[in-house]
Motif scaffolding. Structure first.
Motif, mmCIF file in Angstrom:
data_model
loop_
_atom_site.group_PDB
_atom_site.id
_atom_site.type_symbol
_atom_site.label_atom_id
_atom_site.label_comp_id
_atom_site.label_asym_id
_atom_site.label_seq_id
_atom_site.Cartn_x
_atom_site.Cartn_y
_atom_site.Cartn_z
ATOM 1 N N PRO A 151 -12.677 6.178 1.917
ATOM 2 C CA PRO A 151 -11.767 6.107 0.766
ATOM 3 C C PRO A 151 -12.164 4.978 -0.171
ATOM 4 O O PRO A 151 -12.779 3.994 0.248
ATOM 5 N N VAL A 152 -11.780 5.104 -1.436
ATOM 6 C CA VAL A 152 -12.232 4.130 -2.438
ATOM 7 C C VAL A 152 -11.215 3.027 -2.738
ATOM 8 O O VAL A 152 -11.600 1.944 -3.157
ATOM 9 N N ASN A 153 -9.945 3.266 -2.546
ATOM 10 C CA ASN A 153 -8.915 2.287 -2.918
ATOM 11 C C ASN A 153 -8.736 1.228 -1.837
ATOM 12 O O ASN A 153 -8.651 1.540 -0.660
ATOM 13 N N ARG A 154 -8.654 -0.023 -2.267
ATOM 14 C CA ARG A 154 -8.411 -1.143 -1.352
ATOM 15 C C ARG A 154 -6.976 -1.625 -1.496
ATOM 16 O O ARG A 154 -6.351 -1.419 -2.526
ATOM 17 N N ILE A 155 -6.526 -2.323 -0.489
ATOM 18 C CA ILE A 155 -5.215 -2.960 -0.603
ATOM 19 C C ILE A 155 -5.397 -4.263 -1.383
ATOM 20 O O ILE A 155 -6.524 -4.692 -1.646
ATOM 21 N N ALA A 156 -4.285 -4.903 -1.752
ATOM 22 C CA ALA A 156 -4.340 -6.116 -2.573
ATOM 23 C C ALA A 156 -5.020 -7.264 -1.822
ATOM 24 O O ALA A 156 -4.868 -7.415 -0.610
ATOM 25 N N ARG A 162 -9.762 -7.593 8.469
ATOM 26 C CA ARG A 162 -8.811 -6.486 8.276
ATOM 27 C C ARG A 162 -8.818 -6.029 6.825
ATOM 28 O O ARG A 162 -8.806 -4.830 6.542
ATOM 29 N N TRP A 163 -8.814 -6.957 5.883
ATOM 30 C CA TRP A 163 -8.780 -6.599 4.465
ATOM 31 C C TRP A 163 -10.026 -5.809 4.073
ATOM 32 O O TRP A 163 -9.948 -4.838 3.320
ATOM 33 N N ARG A 164 -11.184 -6.223 4.579
ATOM 34 C CA ARG A 164 -12.425 -5.523 4.234
ATOM 35 C C ARG A 164 -12.419 -4.074 4.698
ATOM 36 O O ARG A 164 -13.029 -3.218 4.065
ATOM 37 N N ARG A 165 -11.763 -3.801 5.806
ATOM 38 C CA ARG A 165 -11.787 -2.450 6.381
ATOM 39 C C ARG A 165 -10.682 -1.533 5.867
ATOM 40 O O ARG A 165 -10.798 -0.324 5.976
ATOM 41 N N TRP A 166 -9.592 -2.083 5.350
ATOM 42 C CA TRP A 166 -8.453 -1.254 4.939
ATOM 43 C C TRP A 166 -8.768 -0.552 3.622
ATOM 44 O O TRP A 166 -8.998 -1.195 2.614
#
Length: 159
Positions: free
Chosen positions: A5-10, A71-75
């Motif tokens: 997926p292309v969208n990341r979390i903040a 975690r941020w890099r993978r979400w």
């Protein structure tokens, strides 16, 4: 294999997760200090206290400083007309497809730490389970919730 997926979390999710982990680690440090005091009062070996400090230090480094960035890099997530694609995990990467036809309701939630950084999480409920997209900007979370709700309604009308 499907593209991720292309969208990341903040990006502020890292800060929020660090604060949450620091609170949990604070409890661990309280127990560590209590163990150290008990060892001193009852004249136990100081090795127990030293081992507890070492374990607490390693745990704090891992859960507060290292894990939130990983975690941020993978979400990631992506919304399609027929499904929601969610990817997360560090060692074991989980890729989940949630069909729109299975979505029962969509919620946003926001605790005090997320509220501080103007973030919110989106919870997608199906009959089997609940899927969460954590730590989106408030506006993005509301927009995503409304869009998923509209797409799920369209699928219900088609049935």
């Amino acid at each position: 294999m499907r593209q991720p997926p292309v969208n990341r979390i903040a990006r502020d999710a890292i800060k929020a997760w660090k604060i949450s982990a620091a609170i949990a680690e604070g409890v661990l440090w309280f127990i560590t200090i209590a163990l150290f005091v008990l060892a001193f009062m009852f004249e136990f070996s100081y090795w127990y206290g030293a081992a507890a400090v070492l374990i607490s230090g390693i745990s704090t480094f891992f859960f507060v400083f290292l894990l939130p960035k990983l975690r941020w890099r993978r979400w990631r997530y992506e919304l399609f007309e027929q499904e929601i694609y969610i990817q997360h995990g560090i060692l074991i990467v989980s890729r989940t497809l949630v069909p729109m036809i299975r979505v029962q309701h969509v919620d946003t939630k926001q605790g005090p730490i997320l509220k501080k950084y103007k973030l919110a999480s989106v919870e997608i409920s199906t009959a089997a389970t609940t899927h969460e997209i954590p730590a989106l900007l408030e506006e993005d979370a509301s927009e995503l919730r409304d869009r998923i709700s509209a797409l799920a309604r369209v699928d219900e009308d088609d049935v």
